[in-house]
Design a protein around this motif. Structure first.
Motif, PDB file in Angstrom:
ATOM      1  N   ILE A 157       0.670 -10.192  69.171  1.00  0.00           N
ATOM      2  CA  ILE A 157       1.408  -9.286  70.065  1.00  0.00           C
ATOM      3  C   ILE A 157       0.827  -7.874  69.966  1.00  0.00           C
ATOM      4  N   TYR A 176      -2.236  -0.504  61.732  1.00  0.00           N
ATOM      5  CA  TYR A 176      -2.170  -0.786  60.298  1.00  0.00           C
ATOM      6  C   TYR A 176      -1.782  -2.242  60.099  1.00  0.00           C
ATOM      7  N   THR A 179      -4.833  -6.599  56.465  1.00  0.00           N
ATOM      8  CA  THR A 179      -6.266  -6.913  56.587  1.00  0.00           C
ATOM      9  C   THR A 179      -6.820  -6.278  57.858  1.00  0.00           C
ATOM     10  N   LYS A 181      -8.934  -5.890  61.272  1.00  0.00           N
ATOM     11  CA  LYS A 181      -9.285  -6.806  62.352  1.00  0.00           C
ATOM     12  C   LYS A 181     -10.546  -6.268  63.029  1.00  0.00           C
ATOM     13  N   ILE A 208       5.592  -4.253  64.896  1.00  0.00           N
ATOM     14  CA  ILE A 208       5.558  -5.633  65.405  1.00  0.00           C
ATOM     15  C   ILE A 208       4.989  -6.582  64.327  1.00  0.00           C
ATOM     16  N   VAL A 209       5.634  -6.503  63.149  1.00  0.00           N
ATOM     17  CA  VAL A 209       5.263  -7.388  62.026  1.00  0.00           C
ATOM     18  C   VAL A 209       6.300  -8.508  61.916  1.00  0.00           C
ATOM     19  N   PRO A 210       5.953  -9.603  61.233  1.00  0.00           N
ATOM     20  CA  PRO A 210       6.982 -10.620  60.971  1.00  0.00           C
ATOM     21  C   PRO A 210       7.966 -10.097  59.924  1.00  0.00           C
ATOM     22  N   ASP A 214       8.111  -8.726  52.147  1.00  0.00           N
ATOM     23  CA  ASP A 214       7.302  -7.493  52.122  1.00  0.00           C
ATOM     24  C   ASP A 214       7.690  -6.512  53.220  1.00  0.00           C
ATOM     25  N   THR A 215       8.127  -7.024  54.352  1.00  0.00           N
ATOM     26  CA  THR A 215       8.371  -6.123  55.490  1.00  0.00           C
ATOM     27  C   THR A 215       9.852  -5.754  55.647  1.00  0.00           C
ATOM     28  N   MET A 218      10.726  -2.035  55.876  1.00  0.00           N
ATOM     29  CA  MET A 218       9.390  -1.437  55.752  1.00  0.00           C
ATOM     30  C   MET A 218       9.392   0.011  56.261  1.00  0.00           C
ATOM     31  N   SER A 237      10.094  -6.091  66.458  1.00  0.00           N
ATOM     32  CA  SER A 237       9.787  -7.145  65.472  1.00  0.00           C
ATOM     33  C   SER A 237      11.060  -7.908  65.124  1.00  0.00           C
ATOM     34  N   VAL A 263      15.510  -4.967  68.835  1.00  0.00           N
ATOM     35  CA  VAL A 263      16.081  -5.754  67.736  1.00  0.00           C
ATOM     36  C   VAL A 263      16.913  -4.867  66.817  1.00  0.00           C
ATOM     37  N   ILE A 287      15.206  -9.085  73.974  1.00  0.00           N
ATOM     38  CA  ILE A 287      14.704  -9.795  75.166  1.00  0.00           C
ATOM     39  C   ILE A 287      13.177  -9.829  75.212  1.00  0.00           C
ATOM     40  N   GLY A 288      12.543  -9.604  74.052  1.00  0.00           N
ATOM     41  CA  GLY A 288      11.075  -9.539  74.023  1.00  0.00           C
ATOM     42  C   GLY A 288      10.391 -10.656  74.795  1.00  0.00           C
ATOM     43  N   SER A 289      10.822 -11.879  74.589  1.00  0.00           N
ATOM     44  CA  SER A 289      10.151 -13.019  75.240  1.00  0.00           C
ATOM     45  C   SER A 289      10.968 -13.578  76.401  1.00  0.00           C
TER      46      SER A 289
HETATM   47  P1  NAP Z   1       1.129 -12.460  64.093  1.00  0.00           P
HETATM   48  O1  NAP Z   1       0.068 -12.786  65.074  1.00  0.00           O
HETATM   49  O2  NAP Z   1       1.316 -13.318  62.902  1.00  0.00           O
HETATM   50  O3  NAP Z   1       0.881 -10.949  63.652  1.00  0.00           O
HETATM   51  C1  NAP Z   1       1.617 -10.314  62.661  1.00  0.00           C
HETATM   52  C2  NAP Z   1       0.804  -9.145  62.160  1.00  0.00           C
HETATM   53  O4  NAP Z   1       1.600  -8.436  61.205  1.00  0.00           O
HETATM   54  C3  NAP Z   1      -0.476  -9.577  61.475  1.00  0.00           C
HETATM   55  O5  NAP Z   1      -1.539  -8.870  62.027  1.00  0.00           O
HETATM   56  C4  NAP Z   1      -0.252  -9.234  60.015  1.00  0.00           C
HETATM   57  O6  NAP Z   1      -1.470  -8.796  59.456  1.00  0.00           O
HETATM   58  C5  NAP Z   1       0.768  -8.102  60.097  1.00  0.00           C
HETATM   59  N1  NAP Z   1       1.583  -8.030  58.881  1.00  0.00           N
HETATM   60  C6  NAP Z   1       2.248  -9.017  58.279  1.00  0.00           C
HETATM   61  N2  NAP Z   1       2.827  -8.560  57.150  1.00  0.00           N
HETATM   62  C7  NAP Z   1       2.494  -7.250  57.057  1.00  0.00           C
HETATM   63  C8  NAP Z   1       2.752  -6.235  56.106  1.00  0.00           C
HETATM   64  N3  NAP Z   1       3.484  -6.479  55.010  1.00  0.00           N
HETATM   65  N4  NAP Z   1       2.246  -5.010  56.333  1.00  0.00           N
HETATM   66  C9  NAP Z   1       1.493  -4.765  57.426  1.00  0.00           C
HETATM   67  N5  NAP Z   1       1.197  -5.671  58.355  1.00  0.00           N
HETATM   68  C10 NAP Z   1       1.691  -6.911  58.164  1.00  0.00           C
HETATM   69  O7  NAP Z   1       2.555 -12.409  64.795  1.00  0.00           O
HETATM   70  P2  NAP Z   1       2.912 -12.024  66.304  1.00  0.00           P
HETATM   71  O8  NAP Z   1       2.866 -13.245  67.138  1.00  0.00           O
HETATM   72  O9  NAP Z   1       2.140 -10.819  66.714  1.00  0.00           O
HETATM   73  O10 NAP Z   1       4.463 -11.659  66.116  1.00  0.00           O
HETATM   74  C11 NAP Z   1       4.875 -10.666  65.203  1.00  0.00           C
HETATM   75  C12 NAP Z   1       6.388 -10.679  65.053  1.00  0.00           C
HETATM   76  O11 NAP Z   1       6.987 -10.192  66.233  1.00  0.00           O
HETATM   77  C13 NAP Z   1       7.017 -12.065  64.873  1.00  0.00           C
HETATM   78  O12 NAP Z   1       6.937 -12.520  63.555  1.00  0.00           O
HETATM   79  C14 NAP Z   1       8.445 -11.838  65.304  1.00  0.00           C
HETATM   80  O13 NAP Z   1       9.257 -11.471  64.235  1.00  0.00           O
HETATM   81  C15 NAP Z   1       8.323 -10.667  66.281  1.00  0.00           C
HETATM   82  N6  NAP Z   1       8.623 -11.095  67.661  1.00  0.00           N
HETATM   83  C16 NAP Z   1       9.665 -10.511  68.307  1.00  0.00           C
HETATM   84  C17 NAP Z   1       9.981 -10.905  69.594  1.00  0.00           C
HETATM   85  C18 NAP Z   1      11.119 -10.260  70.338  1.00  0.00           C
HETATM   86  O14 NAP Z   1      11.727 -10.916  71.171  1.00  0.00           O
HETATM   87  N7  NAP Z   1      11.390  -9.002  70.081  1.00  0.00           N
HETATM   88  C19 NAP Z   1       9.251 -11.909  70.219  1.00  0.00           C
HETATM   89  C20 NAP Z   1       8.195 -12.485  69.527  1.00  0.00           C
HETATM   90  C21 NAP Z   1       7.896 -12.066  68.234  1.00  0.00           C
HETATM   91  P3  NAP Z   1      -1.764  -8.908  57.888  1.00  0.00           P
HETATM   92  O15 NAP Z   1      -1.293 -10.259  57.459  1.00  0.00           O
HETATM   93  O16 NAP Z   1      -3.233  -8.723  57.804  1.00  0.00           O
HETATM   94  O17 NAP Z   1      -1.018  -7.815  57.236  1.00  0.00           O
END
Ligand code: NAP
Length: 328
Positions: A157, A176, A179, A181, A208-210, A214-215, A218, A237, A263, A287-289
């Motif tokens: 995202i 940030y 790792t 990219k 927009i982290v999971p 850790d988070t 955050m 997120s 959220v 309503i993100g998705s």
């Molecule tokens: P993703 O592709 O897995 O990307 C998550 C990113 O967060 C990765 O680049 C990861 O990189 C980074 N991250 C994870 N832990 C971290 C930390 N402790 N510090 C810094 N960066 C960190 O996931 P995505 O598909 O983009 O989705 C991200 C999140 O968005 C989902 O997990 C969900 O909670 C949320 N989301 C919300 C909605 C909504 O309706 N609002 C919809 C979809 C998703 P590193 O591992 O290298 O740190």
């Protein structure tokens, strides 16, 4: 051939339900509200698979689901999975990456525009009949184009947001992650930043982290204090990644100019939440998705993941922590 028994405990599309019906003997929770826990536990007794979006798949649930092999989420986030408990019982968990990035990124851009250009506030203003010819400066907002965006979490995202910001809005994009990219840096022209510098230098900070251990919280008091007083903070997120009380204080104390929130720590958000009274906060109900097309794609992906995993095919949609050795 005997079909595996499956529970569909969260809402999915008719097509996704039909797909599951082709391969599984399924039961569906019909109620408009979330399935009550006692009903869920009773129904899970004989199920091998289940669609369980947002429902905690923890030790307690698993103790009522002795035959469960697969838990499928209609979402990309899987913070409802207790990875340790699932791992201990060899349960596969699946999610739906790859079909919602653009939809969520569109909403994030919308929140940035709405906060900076005061769209929601000024919509009420016009509709309340308060617009007068002499109005001028009091309607001003701030530019989005050409400013600096800091993305915390440059995942799928994050990249979709970066693409819009960089190429559509001519923004300087910093990110940030734990790792770097390098591919994204090359293709999107985004710049890696350490956490503190990103917070200090961004006009928009997008989280927009999971949600993980850790988070959790955050972004809190310390992080808001580092942000510019002229910055906008956007969270799409999960609510618990932010210390909401600290956010309220930062907004009330004018440490931040505004926030756009999809959220919240408690969802649905409580009517007495102070965030709802702050004029510089734009809120939307997670309503993100939420578009027809994306939700249908997500439901079908979740249905296919469920069936595939029950058949022993552990695809990329199996969450990384629960992938078994030898699986893709
Ligand atoms: P993703 O592709 O897995 O990307 C998550 C990113 O967060 C990765 O680049 C990861 O990189 C980074 N991250 C994870 N832990 C971290 C930390 N402790 N510090 C810094 N960066 C960190 O996931 P995505 O598909 O983009 O989705 C991200 C999140 O968005 C989902 O997990 C969900 O909670 C949320 N989301 C919300 C909605 C909504 O309706 N609002 C919809 C979809 C998703 P590193 O591992 O290298 O740190």
């Amino acid at each position: 051939m005997i079909k595996p028994k499956v529970l569909i405990a969260s809402r999915i599309s008719k097509e996704a339900e039909a797909y599951i019906g082709t391969y599984c003997d399924y039961e569906r929770w019909e109620g408009p509200r979330q399935i009550p826990q006692e009903v869920l536990f009773e129904k899970l007794q004989d199920k091998e698979g289940a669609i369980l979006t947002g429902i905690p798949v923890n030790e307690e649930l698993l103790s009522h689901a002795p035959k469960l092999r697969v838990a499928s989420n209609v979402s990309v986030g899987y913070n409802n999975f207790d990875i340790k408990a699932m791992k201990a019982r060899g349960i596969i968990g699946t999610n739906t990456p790859g079909v919602l990035e653009n939809t969520v990124a569109d909403l994030v851009m919308g929140l940035m525009l709405a906060t900076a250009r005061r769209i929601s506030e000024l919509d009420h203003y016009v509709k309340a009949g308060r617009w007068k010819r002499e109005d001028n400066k009091n309607l001003f907002g701030l530019d989005v184009y050409g400013t600096t965006l800091g993305i915390i979490g440059m995942g799928r995202i994050g990249e979709a947001i970066a693409k819009r910001a960089k190429f559509g809005f001519d923004m300087e994009v910093r990110y940030y992650n734990r790792t770097r990219k390098y591919e994204a840096e090359k293709h999107l022209g985004v710049v890696y930043s350490d956490f503190e510098t990103l917070l200090k230098t961004s006009d928009f900070v997008v989280l927009i982290v999971p949600l993980t251990e850790d988070t959790y919280h955050m972004i809190g008091t310390k992080e808001f204090a580092l942000m510019k007083e002229s910055a906008f903070f956007i969270n799409a997120s999960r609510g618990q990644t932010v210390d909401e009380e600290a956010l309220i204080r930062a907004l009330e104390n004018k440490e931040l100019l505004g926030a756009g929130l999809d959220v919240f720590e408690t969802e649905p958000v409580q009517p007495d939440n102070p965030l709802l009274r702050l004029p510089n906060v734009i809120t939307v109900p997670h309503i993100g998705s939420s578009t027809e097309k994306t939700r249908r794609c997500m439901a079908m992906t979740a249905a296919k993941n469920l069936v595939a995993a029950l058949q022993g095919d552990i695809t990329d949609s199996c969450v990384p922590e629960l992938r078994r050795k030898g699986s893709r």
